[in-house]
Design a protein around this motif. Sequence first.
Motif, mmCIF file in Angstrom:
data_model
loop_
_atom_site.group_PDB
_atom_site.id
_atom_site.type_symbol
_atom_site.label_atom_id
_atom_site.label_comp_id
_atom_site.label_asym_id
_atom_site.label_seq_id
_atom_site.Cartn_x
_atom_site.Cartn_y
_atom_site.Cartn_z
ATOM 1 N N SER A 49 -4.946 7.955 0.648
ATOM 2 C CA SER A 49 -4.650 7.785 -0.557
ATOM 3 C C SER A 49 -3.765 7.064 -0.838
ATOM 4 C CB SER A 49 -4.842 9.181 -1.174
ATOM 5 O OG SER A 49 -4.824 10.645 -1.313
ATOM 6 N N ASP A 50 -2.877 6.467 -0.355
ATOM 7 C CA ASP A 50 -2.163 5.708 -0.652
ATOM 8 C C ASP A 50 -2.660 4.190 -0.807
ATOM 9 O OD1 ASP A 50 0.838 6.937 -0.838
ATOM 10 O OD2 ASP A 50 1.181 6.962 1.027
ATOM 11 N N TYR A 51 -3.212 3.804 0.670
ATOM 12 C CA TYR A 51 -3.836 3.243 1.081
ATOM 13 C C TYR A 51 -4.948 2.600 0.250
ATOM 14 C CZ TYR A 51 -5.939 -0.771 4.146
ATOM 15 O OH TYR A 51 -6.429 -1.521 5.138
ATOM 16 N N SER A 52 -5.736 3.546 -0.095
ATOM 17 C CA SER A 52 -6.966 3.365 -0.680
ATOM 18 C C SER A 52 -6.505 3.169 -2.301
ATOM 19 C CB SER A 52 -7.988 4.531 -0.953
ATOM 20 O OG SER A 52 -8.427 5.604 0.387
ATOM 21 N N VAL A 53 -5.324 3.749 -2.958
ATOM 22 C CA VAL A 53 -5.074 2.377 -4.181
ATOM 23 C C VAL A 53 -4.418 1.223 -3.818
ATOM 24 C CG1 VAL A 53 -3.191 3.249 -6.408
ATOM 25 C CG2 VAL A 53 -4.554 5.597 -4.850
ATOM 26 N N LEU A 54 -3.715 1.148 -2.534
ATOM 27 C CA LEU A 54 -3.620 -0.367 -3.372
ATOM 28 C C LEU A 54 -4.539 -0.637 -2.823
ATOM 29 C CD1 LEU A 54 -0.011 0.261 -1.043
ATOM 30 C CD2 LEU A 54 -0.493 -0.308 -3.046
ATOM 31 N N ARG A 68 -6.004 -0.363 -15.533
ATOM 32 C CA ARG A 68 -5.988 1.004 -16.624
ATOM 33 C C ARG A 68 -5.834 2.164 -16.002
ATOM 34 N NH1 ARG A 68 -7.359 -0.058 -21.837
ATOM 35 N NH2 ARG A 68 -6.645 2.000 -21.997
ATOM 36 N N MET A 69 -5.429 2.712 -16.012
ATOM 37 C CA MET A 69 -5.170 3.746 -15.090
ATOM 38 C C MET A 69 -6.241 4.426 -14.788
ATOM 39 S SD MET A 69 -2.839 6.111 -13.481
ATOM 40 C CE MET A 69 -1.611 7.190 -13.719
ATOM 41 N N PHE A 70 -7.666 4.655 -16.238
ATOM 42 C CA PHE A 70 -8.736 5.093 -16.358
ATOM 43 C C PHE A 70 -10.019 4.259 -15.097
ATOM 44 C CE2 PHE A 70 -9.215 2.397 -19.657
ATOM 45 C CZ PHE A 70 -10.451 1.877 -19.226
ATOM 46 N N GLU A 71 -9.422 2.981 -14.982
ATOM 47 C CA GLU A 71 -10.205 1.954 -14.295
ATOM 48 C C GLU A 71 -10.117 2.412 -12.912
ATOM 49 O OE1 GLU A 71 -10.464 -1.746 -16.520
ATOM 50 O OE2 GLU A 71 -9.162 -1.353 -15.810
ATOM 51 N N GLN A 86 -0.377 11.286 -7.709
ATOM 52 C CA GLN A 86 -0.679 9.839 -6.599
ATOM 53 C C GLN A 86 0.829 8.746 -7.095
ATOM 54 O OE1 GLN A 86 -1.887 10.271 -3.068
ATOM 55 N NE2 GLN A 86 -0.702 8.448 -2.961
ATOM 56 N N VAL A 87 0.254 8.676 -7.979
ATOM 57 C CA VAL A 87 0.467 7.029 -8.897
ATOM 58 C C VAL A 87 1.875 7.868 -8.987
ATOM 59 C CG1 VAL A 87 1.143 5.622 -10.606
ATOM 60 C CG2 VAL A 87 -1.766 5.809 -9.637
ATOM 61 N N SER A 88 2.295 8.602 -9.949
ATOM 62 C CA SER A 88 3.936 9.168 -9.884
ATOM 63 C C SER A 88 4.515 9.147 -8.164
ATOM 64 C CB SER A 88 3.736 10.511 -10.340
ATOM 65 O OG SER A 88 4.086 10.453 -11.230
ATOM 66 N N ARG A 89 4.086 9.890 -6.818
ATOM 67 C CA ARG A 89 4.588 9.512 -5.982
ATOM 68 C C ARG A 89 4.675 8.558 -5.433
ATOM 69 N NH1 ARG A 89 1.042 14.454 -5.129
ATOM 70 N NH2 ARG A 89 -0.433 12.670 -4.285
ATOM 71 N N LEU A 96 4.341 1.234 -6.574
ATOM 72 C CA LEU A 96 3.633 0.934 -7.848
ATOM 73 C C LEU A 96 4.252 0.790 -9.169
ATOM 74 C CD1 LEU A 96 0.621 3.706 -7.493
ATOM 75 C CD2 LEU A 96 0.830 0.719 -7.185
ATOM 76 N N ALA A 97 4.530 0.404 -10.381
ATOM 77 C CA ALA A 97 4.724 0.824 -10.500
ATOM 78 C C ALA A 97 4.084 1.098 -11.991
ATOM 79 C CB ALA A 97 5.333 -0.358 -11.423
ATOM 80 N N ARG A 98 3.959 1.794 -13.020
ATOM 81 C CA ARG A 98 3.279 2.214 -14.598
ATOM 82 C C ARG A 98 3.842 1.559 -15.605
ATOM 83 N NH1 ARG A 98 1.200 8.412 -14.752
ATOM 84 N NH2 ARG A 98 2.546 8.281 -13.015
ATOM 85 N N ARG A 99 2.915 1.216 -16.372
ATOM 86 C CA ARG A 99 3.870 0.342 -17.714
ATOM 87 C C ARG A 99 2.641 0.855 -18.755
ATOM 88 N NH1 ARG A 99 0.781 -4.902 -19.009
ATOM 89 N NH2 ARG A 99 -0.761 -5.297 -16.743
ATOM 90 N N ASP A 100 3.213 1.459 -20.341
ATOM 91 C CA ASP A 100 1.872 1.453 -20.920
ATOM 92 C C ASP A 100 1.279 -0.122 -21.620
ATOM 93 O OD1 ASP A 100 3.493 4.094 -21.507
ATOM 94 O OD2 ASP A 100 4.632 2.877 -22.972
ATOM 95 N N CYS A 101 0.165 0.523 -22.095
ATOM 96 C CA CYS A 101 -0.954 -0.319 -22.383
ATOM 97 C C CYS A 101 -0.476 -0.906 -24.465
ATOM 98 C CB CYS A 101 -2.546 0.364 -22.298
ATOM 99 S SG CYS A 101 -4.059 -0.563 -23.195
#
Length: 164
Positions: A49-54, A68-71, A86-89, A96-101
């Motif tokens: 799952s990590d690999y797939s996201v990357l 974008r998260m939904f994309e 998954q993104v949080s882990r 990863l980093a998450r940022r507001d749109c």
Amino acid sequence: MTETTTANPAHAWLDDDQQRAWRGWLDVHAQLTARLNRHLQATTGLSLSDYSVLVELTSPCASDGSLRMFELGERLQWEKSRLSKQVSRMQQRGLLARRDCPDDRRGAFVDITDAGRAAIAAAAPEHVALVRELFFDGVDPVDVRRLADFTDRVLGRLAHSDLP
């Protein structure tokens, strides 16, 4: 039971060849997924799952390693809750980093970090070698093209299906 019924085609069983192909497809997918996941975890510390996201965040579709998260969820075909966890882990591990749109207060971007880029760069060569060994070695190139054509057709039908 593999007997075909013509009285009610909506409930007809698969014929023997269809059943064998379908069950084989499911078994191949399950076994490959499990084997690739175990190997990645043992050799790199990444899950499949990590690999797939990357992979998605380093693909040409992800400008500058960002989606974008939904994309990202659509590309992976994951439910929102699974993707969010998954993104949080991965964020906690610095991949990863998450940022507001800025255009949508409810939306967010997922960005690959330098550590995430390093992780996929380190994992990819051995992962690709294992995919070749387990899936493609010993398979005729004509059969590989046929499989690619087949999956393209199925994916095309799925894209145009009204079913959930």
